[in-house]
Design an enzyme around this catalytic site. Structure first.
Site, PDB file in Angstrom:
ATOM      1  N   HIS A  98      -7.414   9.486  -2.713  1.00 37.28           N
ATOM      2  CA  HIS A  98      -6.872   9.458  -1.345  1.00 37.28           C
ATOM      3  C   HIS A  98      -7.793  10.136  -0.332  1.00 37.28           C
ATOM      4  O   HIS A  98      -7.960   9.664   0.791  1.00 37.28           O
ATOM      5  CB  HIS A  98      -5.494  10.136  -1.357  1.00 37.28           C
ATOM      6  CG  HIS A  98      -4.586   9.719  -0.254  1.00 37.28           C
ATOM      7  ND1 HIS A  98      -3.229   9.709  -0.366  1.00 37.28           N
ATOM      8  CD2 HIS A  98      -4.842   9.294   1.014  1.00 37.28           C
ATOM      9  CE1 HIS A  98      -2.680   9.297   0.771  1.00 37.28           C
ATOM     10  NE2 HIS A  98      -3.648   9.044   1.624  1.00 37.28           N
TER      11      HIS A  98
ATOM     12  N   LYS B  21      -2.462   5.884  -4.486  1.00 40.74           N
ATOM     13  CA  LYS B  21      -3.568   6.826  -4.248  1.00 40.74           C
ATOM     14  C   LYS B  21      -3.316   8.164  -4.924  1.00 40.74           C
ATOM     15  O   LYS B  21      -2.180   8.640  -4.969  1.00 40.74           O
ATOM     16  CB  LYS B  21      -3.757   7.045  -2.733  1.00 40.74           C
ATOM     17  CG  LYS B  21      -3.758   5.762  -1.927  1.00 40.74           C
ATOM     18  CD  LYS B  21      -4.056   5.955  -0.457  1.00 40.74           C
ATOM     19  CE  LYS B  21      -3.744   4.688   0.329  1.00 40.74           C
ATOM     20  NZ  LYS B  21      -2.351   4.590   0.781  1.00 40.74           N
TER      21      LYS B  21
ATOM     22  N   ASP C 232       0.846  -1.197   0.000  1.00 33.79           N
ATOM     23  CA  ASP C 232       0.000   0.000   0.000  1.00 33.79           C
ATOM     24  C   ASP C 232       0.878   1.243   0.000  1.00 33.79           C
ATOM     25  O   ASP C 232       1.619   1.497   0.952  1.00 33.79           O
ATOM     26  CB  ASP C 232      -0.888   0.013   1.258  1.00 33.79           C
ATOM     27  CG  ASP C 232      -1.827   1.205   1.264  1.00 33.79           C
ATOM     28  OD1 ASP C 232      -2.806   1.174   0.493  1.00 33.79           O
ATOM     29  OD2 ASP C 232      -1.567   2.181   1.995  1.00 33.79           O
TER      30      ASP C 232
ATOM     31  N   TYR D 282       3.278   9.623  -0.686  1.00 29.10           N
ATOM     32  CA  TYR D 282       4.207   9.021   0.287  1.00 29.10           C
ATOM     33  C   TYR D 282       5.671   9.168  -0.141  1.00 29.10           C
ATOM     34  O   TYR D 282       6.581   8.869   0.632  1.00 29.10           O
ATOM     35  CB  TYR D 282       3.916   7.522   0.506  1.00 29.10           C
ATOM     36  CG  TYR D 282       2.597   7.192   1.192  1.00 29.10           C
ATOM     37  CD1 TYR D 282       1.759   8.186   1.683  1.00 29.10           C
ATOM     38  CD2 TYR D 282       2.195   5.869   1.348  1.00 29.10           C
ATOM     39  CE1 TYR D 282       0.548   7.862   2.294  1.00 29.10           C
ATOM     40  CE2 TYR D 282       0.993   5.546   1.973  1.00 29.10           C
ATOM     41  CZ  TYR D 282       0.171   6.548   2.428  1.00 29.10           C
ATOM     42  OH  TYR D 282      -1.022   6.213   3.033  1.00 29.10           O
TER      43      TYR D 282
HETATM   44  N1  LIG Z   1      -5.592   6.320   3.273  1.00 32.51           N
HETATM   45  C1  LIG Z   1      -5.075   7.082   4.202  1.00 32.51           C
HETATM   46  O1  LIG Z   1      -5.405   8.282   4.336  1.00 32.51           O
HETATM   47  C2  LIG Z   1      -4.069   6.492   5.143  1.00 32.51           C
HETATM   48  C3  LIG Z   1      -3.744   7.164   6.337  1.00 32.51           C
HETATM   49  C4  LIG Z   1      -2.838   6.583   7.198  1.00 32.51           C
HETATM   50  C5  LIG Z   1      -2.259   5.351   6.888  1.00 32.51           C
HETATM   51  N2  LIG Z   1      -2.562   4.727   5.724  1.00 32.51           N
HETATM   52  C6  LIG Z   1      -1.931   3.425   5.327  1.00 32.51           C
HETATM   53  O2  LIG Z   1      -2.025   2.525   6.428  1.00 32.51           O
HETATM   54  C7  LIG Z   1      -0.734   2.063   6.801  1.00 32.51           C
HETATM   55  C8  LIG Z   1      -0.657   1.715   8.269  1.00 32.51           C
HETATM   56  O3  LIG Z   1      -1.048   2.779   9.075  1.00 32.51           O
HETATM   57  P1  LIG Z   1      -0.036   3.550  10.023  1.00 32.51           P
HETATM   58  O4  LIG Z   1       1.335   3.421   9.501  1.00 32.51           O
HETATM   59  O5  LIG Z   1      -0.618   4.906  10.206  1.00 32.51           O
HETATM   60  O6  LIG Z   1      -0.225   2.832  11.426  1.00 32.51           O
HETATM   61  P2  LIG Z   1      -0.204   1.344  12.024  1.00 32.51           P
HETATM   62  O7  LIG Z   1       0.162   0.359  10.993  1.00 32.51           O
HETATM   63  O8  LIG Z   1      -1.456   1.192  12.799  1.00 32.51           O
HETATM   64  O9  LIG Z   1       0.950   1.466  13.104  1.00 32.51           O
HETATM   65  C9  LIG Z   1       2.280   1.633  12.730  1.00 32.51           C
HETATM   66  C10 LIG Z   1       3.062   1.809  14.016  1.00 32.51           C
HETATM   67  O10 LIG Z   1       2.966   0.622  14.812  1.00 32.51           O
HETATM   68  C11 LIG Z   1       4.258   0.073  15.017  1.00 32.51           C
HETATM   69  N3  LIG Z   1       4.106  -1.389  14.881  1.00 32.51           N
HETATM   70  C12 LIG Z   1       4.004  -2.116  13.743  1.00 32.51           C
HETATM   71  N4  LIG Z   1       3.838  -3.413  14.028  1.00 32.51           N
HETATM   72  C13 LIG Z   1       3.838  -3.516  15.360  1.00 32.51           C
HETATM   73  C14 LIG Z   1       3.718  -4.618  16.244  1.00 32.51           C
HETATM   74  N5  LIG Z   1       3.546  -5.856  15.777  1.00 32.51           N
HETATM   75  N6  LIG Z   1       3.792  -4.370  17.580  1.00 32.51           N
HETATM   76  C15 LIG Z   1       3.957  -3.119  18.039  1.00 32.51           C
HETATM   77  N7  LIG Z   1       4.079  -2.038  17.259  1.00 32.51           N
HETATM   78  C16 LIG Z   1       4.024  -2.236  15.923  1.00 32.51           C
HETATM   79  C17 LIG Z   1       5.152   0.692  13.974  1.00 32.51           C
HETATM   80  O11 LIG Z   1       6.461   0.844  14.488  1.00 32.51           O
HETATM   81  P3  LIG Z   1       7.708   0.108  13.780  1.00 32.51           P
HETATM   82  O12 LIG Z   1       7.735   0.597  12.355  1.00 32.51           O
HETATM   83  O13 LIG Z   1       8.871   0.556  14.590  1.00 32.51           O
HETATM   84  O14 LIG Z   1       7.427  -1.370  13.891  1.00 32.51           O
HETATM   85  C18 LIG Z   1       4.512   2.071  13.767  1.00 32.51           C
HETATM   86  O15 LIG Z   1       4.955   2.982  14.740  1.00 32.51           O
HETATM   87  C19 LIG Z   1       0.164   3.220   6.381  1.00 32.51           C
HETATM   88  O16 LIG Z   1       1.529   2.851   6.338  1.00 32.51           O
HETATM   89  C20 LIG Z   1      -0.438   3.555   5.043  1.00 32.51           C
HETATM   90  O17 LIG Z   1      -0.011   2.615   4.063  1.00 32.51           O
HETATM   91  C21 LIG Z   1      -3.465   5.269   4.854  1.00 32.51           C
END
Ligand SMILES: NC(=O)c1ccc[n+]([C@@H]2O[C@H](COP(=O)([O-])OP(=O)(O)OC[C@H]3O[C@@H](n4cnc5c(N)ncnc54)[C@H](OP(=O)(O)O)[C@@H]3O)[C@@H](O)[C@H]2O)c1
Length: 315
Positions: A116, A83, A49, A54
């Protein structure tokens, strides 16, 4: 009614298969995104994704191309989502964006392109100044449809849209949205959007499924608890011999969502992919359901005042 294990794929209405666990790549750049994507592919991830905004499509494309060229994966086994940013909603900009994304990702076709955000912005200067614009996204949608018809995009969808905004697209479309990507986790369960989409054959992808505790400063507010610290998850993790993160992801898969967790750690990448055996019973599902608190980590407060920003509705 019994519970069921999460599936490894979600079938889109047009027949394409969306791998249920994708790799989130927001805030991953340069060598870091190269390493993470390479490791994720090694671990079995087949869905990446990303987004035009990004700034990592080129690096992702490099790794995928080298993996395909070396014969270790086939392009058709990878599902690439990108996106369209809020500043590129005009039809001519959609053309530019799709061509750019295809070139950066080094691919003939994109598996899924999402609008997006439902708010349109116009750059006012070269320093990042932006102006709010009212724009009917049916026009953007129609341009996306032309790429599906011609084959360079397989499926199209939406992100951060409310029910009303999805309805506007449905009213004017000739190709249905295949997927809605939205913030969704135990603190923001999005049940009305899930019901709405399910009834219309639109699949759902949960972003920030772990609660996005590494999100940028501008998205942090002092009153927000850390989802992974919630003690309600401890007993569930213990009972299933899984981590709290695995419970959160497994629960979403069991609800029929696709999830796109992001991690830059090898161990956590592996952990986040090892969730297909999580099988919560009715009472455990109810326990997580009771955690819903309407907590949104990505509030997009800088869009306040935009006619398409609806903070009081689910999106
Ligand atoms: N469409 C949109 O508007 C939108 C908005 C936000 C996000 N997104 C997409 O969704 C993806 C994921 O969302 P996100 O990055 O915001 O948040 P997330 O995946 O909920 O959380 C990521 C955080 O959790 C940590 N983490 C990952 N695996 C873990 C585990 N098993 N145990 C403990 N901590 C863990 C990561 O740290 P480490 O890296 O240090 O492991 C990072 O700090 C994004 O990368 C993006 O592709 C889309």
């Amino acid at each position: 009614m019994g519970t069921h294990l999460g599936s490894k794929f979600i079938k889109l209405y047009n027949g394409y298969l969306l791998p249920s666990v994708g790799l989130g790549t927001y805030q991953l750049f340069g060598d870091s995104v190269r390493e993470v994507v390479d490791k994720a592919i090694f671990l079995g991830y087949r869905h990446i994704d990303t987004a035009h905004s990004y700034n990592n499509e080129s690096e992702i494309g490099e790794i995928l191309k080298s993996r395909v060229d070396s014969g270790s994966i086939k392009r058709r086994d990878i599902f690439l989502t990108t996106k369209l940013p809020a500043v590129l909603h005009e039809p001519r900009d959609v053309l530019y964006c799709i061509e750019e994304s295809r070139a950066r990702l080094k691919t003939k076709y994109l598996d899924l392109v999402l609008i997006h955000n439902p708010w349109t912005l116009k750059p006012t200067d070269s320093k990042g100044g932006l102006q709010f614009v009212q724009f009917n996204l049916q026009k953007t949608w129609h341009s996306l449809e032309t790429f599906v018809k011609e084959g360079s995009v397989k499926s199209i969808g939406l992100s951060n849209f409310t029910i009303g905004q999805i309805q506007n697209i449905l009213e004017g479309c000739s190709i249905m949205p295949a997927n809605l990507q939205l913030e969704c986790h135990a603190y923001l369960q999005q049940r009305s959007l899930q019901d709405f989409c399910k009834a219309r054959g639109i699949t759902l992808t949960a972003y920030s499924p772990l609660g996005a505790h590494g999100r940028p400063e501008r998205h942090r507010f002092t009153d927000q608890p850390v989802l992974l610290d919630d003690p309600a998850l401890d007993s569930l993790a213990q009972a299933h011999d899984k981590t709290k993160a695995q419970i959160l992801l497994g629960w979403l898969i069991q609800r029929g969502f696709c999830v796109v967790p992001k991690s830059k750690s090898d161990d956590r990448l592996a952990e986040n992919f090892d969730i297909f055996d999580v099988n919560l019973n009715e009472s455990e599902l109810a326990q997580i359901q009771a955690m819903d608190r309407g907590i949104r980590y990505f509030k997009f407060k800088n869009m306040t005042g935009h006619p398409e920003f609806k903070p009081t509705e689910d999106f």
